[in-house]
Design a protein around this motif. Structure first.
Motif, PDB file in Angstrom:
ATOM      1  N   ALA A 142     -15.050 -18.062 -18.663  1.00 45.42           N
ATOM      2  CA  ALA A 142     -14.346 -19.227 -18.108  1.00 45.42           C
ATOM      3  C   ALA A 142     -14.557 -19.283 -16.595  1.00 45.42           C
ATOM      4  N   THR A 143     -14.383 -20.471 -16.039  1.00 43.67           N
ATOM      5  CA  THR A 143     -14.434 -20.653 -14.581  1.00 43.67           C
ATOM      6  C   THR A 143     -13.304 -21.572 -14.153  1.00 43.67           C
ATOM      7  N   TRP A 144     -12.724 -21.265 -12.980  1.00 49.49           N
ATOM      8  CA  TRP A 144     -11.564 -22.041 -12.510  1.00 49.49           C
ATOM      9  C   TRP A 144     -11.449 -21.892 -10.992  1.00 49.49           C
ATOM     10  N   ASN A 145     -11.496 -23.001 -10.311  1.00 43.96           N
ATOM     11  CA  ASN A 145     -11.161 -23.003  -8.883  1.00 43.96           C
ATOM     12  C   ASN A 145      -9.638 -23.003  -8.811  1.00 43.96           C
ATOM     13  N   ILE A 146      -9.089 -21.898  -8.313  1.00 40.16           N
ATOM     14  CA  ILE A 146      -7.660 -21.643  -8.488  1.00 40.16           C
ATOM     15  C   ILE A 146      -6.819 -22.024  -7.261  1.00 40.16           C
ATOM     16  N   ASN A 147      -7.493 -22.267  -6.132  1.00 36.67           N
ATOM     17  CA  ASN A 147      -6.802 -22.697  -4.902  1.00 36.67           C
ATOM     18  C   ASN A 147      -5.624 -21.778  -4.553  1.00 36.67           C
ATOM     19  N   SER A 148      -5.963 -20.539  -4.261  1.00 37.70           N
ATOM     20  CA  SER A 148      -5.001 -19.455  -3.947  1.00 37.70           C
ATOM     21  C   SER A 148      -4.601 -18.667  -5.190  1.00 37.70           C
ATOM     22  N   VAL A 149      -5.227 -17.524  -5.344  1.00 40.33           N
ATOM     23  CA  VAL A 149      -4.955 -16.723  -6.551  1.00 40.33           C
ATOM     24  C   VAL A 149      -3.553 -16.114  -6.499  1.00 40.33           C
ATOM     25  N   ARG A 150      -3.044 -15.831  -5.297  1.00 42.81           N
ATOM     26  CA  ARG A 150      -1.721 -15.203  -5.215  1.00 42.81           C
ATOM     27  C   ARG A 150      -0.637 -16.197  -5.625  1.00 42.81           C
ATOM     28  N   LEU A 151      -0.764 -17.434  -5.123  1.00 45.49           N
ATOM     29  CA  LEU A 151       0.230 -18.455  -5.448  1.00 45.49           C
ATOM     30  C   LEU A 151       0.149 -18.880  -6.913  1.00 45.49           C
ATOM     31  N   ARG A 152      -1.048 -18.745  -7.484  1.00 45.29           N
ATOM     32  CA  ARG A 152      -1.279 -19.300  -8.818  1.00 45.29           C
ATOM     33  C   ARG A 152      -1.211 -18.234  -9.918  1.00 45.29           C
ATOM     34  N   MET A 153      -0.883 -17.004  -9.566  1.00 45.20           N
ATOM     35  CA  MET A 153      -0.925 -15.926 -10.552  1.00 45.20           C
ATOM     36  C   MET A 153      -0.123 -16.241 -11.816  1.00 45.20           C
ATOM     37  N   PRO A 154       1.058 -16.891 -11.705  1.00 47.42           N
ATOM     38  CA  PRO A 154       1.799 -17.189 -12.944  1.00 47.42           C
ATOM     39  C   PRO A 154       1.012 -18.061 -13.935  1.00 47.42           C
ATOM     40  N   ILE A 155       0.340 -19.091 -13.429  1.00 48.99           N
ATOM     41  CA  ILE A 155      -0.388 -19.934 -14.390  1.00 48.99           C
ATOM     42  C   ILE A 155      -1.698 -19.278 -14.819  1.00 48.99           C
ATOM     43  N   VAL A 156      -2.261 -18.435 -13.966  1.00 49.81           N
ATOM     44  CA  VAL A 156      -3.466 -17.706 -14.390  1.00 49.81           C
ATOM     45  C   VAL A 156      -3.108 -16.763 -15.541  1.00 49.81           C
ATOM     46  N   ALA A 157      -1.994 -16.050 -15.399  1.00 50.53           N
ATOM     47  CA  ALA A 157      -1.567 -15.131 -16.468  1.00 50.53           C
ATOM     48  C   ALA A 157      -1.306 -15.909 -17.762  1.00 50.53           C
ATOM     49  N   HIS A 158      -0.698 -17.068 -17.609  1.00 48.31           N
ATOM     50  CA  HIS A 158      -0.454 -17.917 -18.784  1.00 48.31           C
ATOM     51  C   HIS A 158      -1.776 -18.320 -19.446  1.00 48.31           C
ATOM     52  N   TYR A 159      -2.727 -18.712 -18.616  1.00 46.31           N
ATOM     53  CA  TYR A 159      -4.037 -19.119 -19.145  1.00 46.31           C
ATOM     54  C   TYR A 159      -4.713 -17.955 -19.872  1.00 46.31           C
ATOM     55  N   LEU A 160      -4.672 -16.782 -19.267  1.00 49.30           N
ATOM     56  CA  LEU A 160      -5.325 -15.620 -19.881  1.00 49.30           C
ATOM     57  C   LEU A 160      -4.676 -15.275 -21.215  1.00 49.30           C
ATOM     58  N   LYS A 161      -3.364 -15.392 -21.253  1.00 52.29           N
ATOM     59  CA  LYS A 161      -2.655 -15.077 -22.493  1.00 52.29           C
ATOM     60  C   LYS A 161      -3.001 -16.068 -23.606  1.00 52.29           C
ATOM     61  N   GLU A 162      -3.073 -17.339 -23.239  1.00 49.24           N
ATOM     62  CA  GLU A 162      -3.290 -18.381 -24.247  1.00 49.24           C
ATOM     63  C   GLU A 162      -4.752 -18.504 -24.663  1.00 49.24           C
ATOM     64  N   HIS A 163      -5.678 -18.268 -23.729  1.00 47.71           N
ATOM     65  CA  HIS A 163      -7.092 -18.567 -24.010  1.00 47.71           C
ATOM     66  C   HIS A 163      -7.979 -17.334 -24.009  1.00 47.71           C
TER      67      HIS A 163
END
Lengths: 279, 279
Positions: free
Chosen positions: B22-43
């Motif tokens: 997968a690829t994702w421009n996350i625009n700040s990994v620290r601020l976005r960690m909650p949705i990244v974790a959600h994405y990893l869990k779901e996908h």
DNA sequence: GGGAGGGTCG
DNA sequence: CGACCCTCCC
């Protein structure tokens, strides 16, 4: 004033005053609007005096206050820093905006309660910087000078007045968590305490907080943000005050301080005080 | 590549690939960690390539990724801007960190999937500023030069490679909400599209997104923050891409784009893409 | 609009 | 620590 029903307690005695007035250094009114609305709903003061609104007047949330039942507003705002606002359920008339430093900072607004013989002065005294020495820290000098100008004003005052706000001074030993450790800390130095006393004597102001929660009882209104848990060590100070003209003070019937507000969501570092009057 | 089961759809065909990336421009990994974790869990992609992590390496949330099952990390970070990270459930070996601008910006990291004949290049192409004219806007020139250096690199490439990331160019008419209105807007100008095409031809890259969601179907991966409702008018662009070497592209079996992520809590302005491979 | 940074203030 | 300001970048 009437004696409080329970002098040991800081909760409102079981009376229903004619008028209640509250004061709260809110540290950004825009950011804090949710908890302000909550406070208004739960405690419904007739008048709320806010300090450190930190906004220009054009960005003041008039609508949110109107929706909460507070359509009457007198304010003195500026961009980013300081700023005071008095919001009311009852009609008020702006009576003065004084610039005791003559530097354009928004630190005072005065109102008259329409149809009641009562003036409410809302003030935010300068914090005074870090070093309690005007020779090395001009801000400390400005704080003392501000109080000096307030003293001249109070000396000439001849109306029943309530002055409230963040005085940025904790005058009594019981107003701080450690008198000894704060003697050289700006807010509790002997020079500040003396300067505030001269202001008090100029009009004979009655310190309503200490009428109801008498010295040496613990009474704090501020806890620093710099501790992760403000309750840990309870390092508070009483920086916020409600002082009345002698005759008006006799009509004060209740006073309380809402410590739980320091633990609310995204709190201010100050908590609200409230006084009830039978006019 | 195998034909998608449903070429009209952008949902993953009903296959279980050996490997998903997968690829994702996350625009700040620290601020976005909650949705990244959600994405990893779901996908649960095997490998996730992030762009615009906006942090130095020492502040990268290694622990949160490890807890999510992604202990393997290759990253190139810097303070405040740009930065890319490739996180993986499977062992990876960092193969390169290329500085195609030779200015020290963190815009690339390459990894080899250990034990698999596959290299994954994670890239964040410069945005290019506002004015599409290198004479008046040096950033536009830097973007074109960056792609030029990438083209030289691709020309010499002889390994099965997947290159993914934010290319900051929407090459096809169907990659933008209005081809006509974006012709002079950086990201969709003819000069950028030609420059990207030269990069593509240098290695024969296969645009996997468009293999599975064929032109002229709508395919966007980014919507500006500057609209209060990103769905209003659907003014999206396809700026993010997954391109494979010709032989590797034949092993791609699925590809999908998670549009709902644009509506998540505190979203990135980009959404994640994912491709599955049978190696 | 919304990240980042840095500076000032309390 | 947590308000505010500003600039930079996308």
């Amino acid at each position: 004033m009437n004696a409080p029903t329970n002098p040991q307690s800081n909760v409102t005695p079981n009376v229903t005053p004619d008028i209640t007035v509250a004061t709260w250094n809110i540290n950004s009114v825009r950011l804090r609007m949710p908890i302000v609305a909550h406070y208004l709903k739960e405690h419904a003061p007739d008048v709320l005096c806010l300090q450190e609104i930190k906004t220009e007047e054009k960005f003041f949330p008039f609508e949110a206050f109107a929706e909460a039942g507070y359509p009457h507003v007198a304010l003195s705002g500026q961009k980013g820093y300081h700023g005071v606002a008095t919001v009311s359920r009852l009609p008020i008339r702006e009576s003065s905006k004084l610039d005791w430093q003559a530097n354009g900072e928004a630190r005072h607004v005065g109102v008259e309660l329409v149809g009641r013989d009562m003036f409410i002065e809302n003030v935010y005294v300068p914090a005074g910087g870090d070093v309690p020495d005007r020779a090395v820290n001009p801000k400390f000098g400005q704080k003392l000078d501000f109080l000096g100008r307030m003293t001249e004003w109070a000396d000439a005052l001849d109306k029943p007045t309530l002055i409230v706000g963040d005085f940025n001074i904790a005058p009594l030993e019981s107003d701080v968590w450690s008198h000894k450790q704060l003697l050289k800390v700006v807010s509790h130095t002997p020079l500040e305490v003396e300067t505030l006393k001269r202001f008090q004597d100029a009009h004979g102001w009655i310190d309503l907080g200490r009428e109801f929660i008498a010295d040496p009882q613990r009474y704090f209104s501020w806890w620093s943000y710099r501790a992760k848990d403000y309750t840990k060590g309870d390092r508070g100070r009483r920086l916020d005050h409600m002082w009345a003209s002698p005759e008006l003070a006799k009509q004060a019937v209740s006073h309380s301080v809402l410590e739980e507000a320091r633990g609310w969501e995204k709190p201010s570092d100050h908590i609200p005080l409230i006084t009830g009057f039978d006019l």
